[in-house]
Design a protein around this motif. Structure first.
Motif, PDB file in Angstrom:
ATOM      1  N   HIS A   1       0.724  -1.454   0.047  1.00  0.00           N
ATOM      2  CA  HIS A   1      -0.008  -0.140  -0.366  1.00  0.00           C
ATOM      3  C   HIS A   1       0.968   0.647  -0.144  1.00  0.00           C
ATOM      4  O   HIS A   1       0.868   1.847  -0.686  1.00  0.00           O
ATOM      5  CB  HIS A   1      -0.994   0.029   0.644  1.00  0.00           C
ATOM      6  CG  HIS A   1      -2.050  -1.063   0.769  1.00  0.00           C
ATOM      7  ND1 HIS A   1      -3.167  -0.140   0.138  1.00  0.00           N
ATOM      8  CD2 HIS A   1      -2.960  -1.678   1.503  1.00  0.00           C
ATOM      9  CE1 HIS A   1      -4.309  -2.078   0.215  1.00  0.00           C
ATOM     10  NE2 HIS A   1      -3.527  -2.405   0.717  1.00  0.00           N
TER      11      HIS A   1
ATOM     12  N   GLU B   1      -7.955  -0.738   6.320  1.00  0.00           N
ATOM     13  CA  GLU B   1      -8.064  -1.148   5.558  1.00  0.00           C
ATOM     14  C   GLU B   1      -7.066  -2.823   5.576  1.00  0.00           C
ATOM     15  O   GLU B   1      -7.883  -3.936   5.158  1.00  0.00           O
ATOM     16  CB  GLU B   1      -6.617  -1.002   4.760  1.00  0.00           C
ATOM     17  CG  GLU B   1      -5.898  -1.323   3.429  1.00  0.00           C
ATOM     18  CD  GLU B   1      -7.160  -2.665   2.803  1.00  0.00           C
ATOM     19  OE1 GLU B   1      -7.770  -1.353   2.231  1.00  0.00           O
ATOM     20  OE2 GLU B   1      -6.313  -2.590   1.953  1.00  0.00           O
TER      21      GLU B   1
ATOM     22  N   HIS C   1      -9.528  -6.809   4.919  1.00  0.00           N
ATOM     23  CA  HIS C   1      -8.453  -7.819   4.694  1.00  0.00           C
ATOM     24  C   HIS C   1      -9.053  -9.280   5.610  1.00  0.00           C
ATOM     25  O   HIS C   1      -8.543 -10.514   5.127  1.00  0.00           O
ATOM     26  CB  HIS C   1      -7.576  -8.083   4.416  1.00  0.00           C
ATOM     27  CG  HIS C   1      -7.116  -7.430   2.860  1.00  0.00           C
ATOM     28  ND1 HIS C   1      -7.432  -7.521   1.711  1.00  0.00           N
ATOM     29  CD2 HIS C   1      -7.162  -5.700   2.493  1.00  0.00           C
ATOM     30  CE1 HIS C   1      -6.845  -6.931   0.762  1.00  0.00           C
ATOM     31  NE2 HIS C   1      -6.968  -5.973   1.498  1.00  0.00           N
TER      32      HIS C   1
HETATM   33 ZN   LIG Z   1      -4.454  -3.933   1.245  1.00  0.00          ZN
END
Ligand SMILES: [Zn+2]
Length: 116
Positions: free
Chosen positions: A20, A34, A38
């Motif tokens: 990222h 983020e 996931h």
């Molecule tokens: Zn990611």
């Protein structure tokens, strides 16, 4: 979570952060969200030392930026980080091919003339 599993988990987290940071500067809170998306639930107390260690190792470079009166620490990927990411991509690909198998099982079952 046992220690071995935690090591795998944290390695995936580091790779994620590197990935990222290569796309755009990242910061802690956004990365917690983020990673949660996931399926990785980590606390700030786990994430921040990882970011810090990755900077100490030379993979990330931090810059403080004022965002609406609040100082936020953004992490950019370094040249060294990009080189590491490129190597890791190759390794992840190679590993995934072996661990996940190259072809789904259905492809093997349609090819049964091979077995006779
Ligand atoms: Zn990611």
């Amino acid at each position: 979570m046992d220690n071995l599993f935690r090591n795998f988990f944290l390695a995936f987290v580091r790779l994620h952060l590197l990935h990222h940071a290569a796309e755009e500067p990242i910061y802690g809170v956004a990365m917690l969200e983020e990673l949660a998306r996931h399926g990785y639930s980590l606390s700030p107390g786990t994430l921040y030392p990882i970011l810090h260690a990755m900077e100490t190792s030379g993979y990330l470079i931090s810059k403080r930026q004022n965002v609406g009166g609040k100082v936020r620490k953004y992490y950019h990927i370094s040249g060294e980080g990009r080189v590491a990411l490129q190597t890791l991509r190759t390794q992840v690909w190679e590993l995934a091919r072996e661990v996940l198998k190259e072809e789904p099982p259905s492809l093997f079952s349609t090819n049964n003339e091979k077995e006779t």
